[in-house]
Motif scaffolding. Sequence first.
Motif, mmCIF file in Angstrom:
data_model
loop_
_atom_site.group_PDB
_atom_site.id
_atom_site.type_symbol
_atom_site.label_atom_id
_atom_site.label_comp_id
_atom_site.label_asym_id
_atom_site.label_seq_id
_atom_site.Cartn_x
_atom_site.Cartn_y
_atom_site.Cartn_z
ATOM 1 N N ARG A 93 -24.012 8.352 42.176
ATOM 2 C CA ARG A 93 -24.840 9.520 42.464
ATOM 3 C C ARG A 93 -23.951 10.664 42.946
ATOM 4 O O ARG A 93 -23.708 10.817 44.143
ATOM 5 C CB ARG A 93 -25.899 9.179 43.523
ATOM 6 N N SER A 97 -29.759 14.676 43.090
ATOM 7 C CA SER A 97 -30.729 14.616 41.995
ATOM 8 C C SER A 97 -30.217 13.877 40.759
ATOM 9 O O SER A 97 -31.010 13.527 39.883
ATOM 10 C CB SER A 97 -31.151 16.028 41.588
ATOM 11 N N GLU A 146 -30.519 9.192 35.332
ATOM 12 C CA GLU A 146 -31.757 9.531 36.041
ATOM 13 C C GLU A 146 -31.632 10.921 36.655
ATOM 14 O O GLU A 146 -30.630 11.226 37.316
ATOM 15 C CB GLU A 146 -32.030 8.500 37.129
ATOM 16 N N TYR A 147 -32.636 11.733 36.404
ATOM 17 C CA TYR A 147 -32.697 13.047 37.049
ATOM 18 C C TYR A 147 -33.947 13.102 37.910
ATOM 19 O O TYR A 147 -35.069 12.966 37.406
ATOM 20 C CB TYR A 147 -32.728 14.171 36.019
ATOM 21 N N ASP A 148 -33.757 13.298 39.207
ATOM 22 C CA ASP A 148 -34.881 13.386 40.141
ATOM 23 C C ASP A 148 -35.245 14.858 40.317
ATOM 24 O O ASP A 148 -34.546 15.611 40.993
ATOM 25 C CB ASP A 148 -34.503 12.760 41.483
ATOM 26 N N THR A 151 -37.025 15.900 45.059
ATOM 27 C CA THR A 151 -36.249 15.176 46.077
ATOM 28 C C THR A 151 -36.665 15.691 47.452
ATOM 29 O O THR A 151 -36.414 16.842 47.795
ATOM 30 C CB THR A 151 -34.735 15.385 45.885
ATOM 31 N N PHE A 156 -38.637 10.508 46.237
ATOM 32 C CA PHE A 156 -38.268 11.300 45.068
ATOM 33 C C PHE A 156 -39.096 10.871 43.860
ATOM 34 O O PHE A 156 -39.699 9.793 43.824
ATOM 35 C CB PHE A 156 -36.774 11.179 44.751
ATOM 36 N N VAL A 157 -39.097 11.745 42.840
ATOM 37 C CA VAL A 157 -39.741 11.483 41.553
ATOM 38 C C VAL A 157 -38.776 11.954 40.470
ATOM 39 O O VAL A 157 -38.209 13.049 40.580
ATOM 40 C CB VAL A 157 -41.090 12.224 41.410
ATOM 41 N N GLY A 158 -38.582 11.139 39.430
ATOM 42 C CA GLY A 158 -37.636 11.520 38.397
ATOM 43 C C GLY A 158 -37.942 10.894 37.054
ATOM 44 O O GLY A 158 -38.889 10.126 36.906
ATOM 45 N N ALA A 194 -40.330 6.624 40.719
ATOM 46 C CA ALA A 194 -40.819 7.302 41.924
ATOM 47 C C ALA A 194 -40.575 6.399 43.127
ATOM 48 O O ALA A 194 -40.720 5.174 43.029
ATOM 49 C CB ALA A 194 -42.302 7.633 41.806
ATOM 50 N N THR A 205 -40.695 1.506 45.578
ATOM 51 C CA THR A 205 -40.210 2.159 44.360
ATOM 52 C C THR A 205 -40.883 1.557 43.142
ATOM 53 O O THR A 205 -41.006 0.330 43.025
ATOM 54 C CB THR A 205 -38.680 2.000 44.221
ATOM 55 N N GLU A 207 -40.781 1.805 38.781
ATOM 56 C CA GLU A 207 -39.959 2.285 37.670
ATOM 57 C C GLU A 207 -40.497 1.725 36.360
ATOM 58 O O GLU A 207 -40.871 0.552 36.272
ATOM 59 C CB GLU A 207 -38.518 1.841 37.887
#
Length: 275
Positions: A93, A97, A146-148, A151, A156-158, A194, A205, A207
Amino acid sequence: MNRSVIRLYEWAGLAAALVLVAVPASAQFKPRPFNDPATGETYHIEGGADLWMPSANVTVSSESLNIPGSQIDLKRDLGATDQTFRALQLQLRPTRSHKFRLQYIPVKYESSSTTTQDLIFNGIRYRVGVPINSTFSWKTLRFGYEYDFVTKNWGFVGFIVEAKYTDVNVELNSPVAHEFAQARGPIPALGGVARVYVVPNISITGEFTGFKIPDSIDSRYNAHYVDFDLFGTVNFTNNIGVKAGFRSVDVGYLIKADSGSFTLKGLYFGALVRY
């Protein structure tokens, strides 16, 4: 000495004492920063290892010499039993994000049985009563980004874009013959993720990723891949955590006359380390 002067000195001494007490107290007070991520969300590298205990529903069929293959059930026809598998993950990471993800899951079933019905595999007929040693291996390597786009300190949501490289191998070994069939290749997938922190160090979480080649493109080729993961994490520090969850993987393919259907679902437990 004048009484008013004495009182003046008394008030000055009291004020000085209050100042001396207040200075160290104010030095000790540290207000919580406005932007304070939850415990476990300040890493750049995260590694994890899980123990997955799924129930399996696996069928395969392989044609050869224009002889259609039987739909062979891994448990019913080959005597396989549920197993526990390892799953390894690595996540990079560079910023809050953006995440680059890698996961490896080796699945393998080995069993011995005696056929209770005729089975045709790779053009070979295995008659009733024939002893068979079988091996089914399914290795999955996932590369993802993965793009969040949301944030927050609460989570977070991505969205996820990834390629799943799968390698499936089925072997049947008996006095009749030793036959095997293999299917391998990359499968693209899209999905979302999420996470919500119910308290600053405990999160939930969800996914989901999937992909499907519809029958309408070519009736001889189709495939689907659906991966669902729901888990909770407890972070003891920013660097160490444990998790438990439920995962379901559903894969199916048809390549000319060869086909396979694999559904694995069950609980898992794991540990995380971060830097």
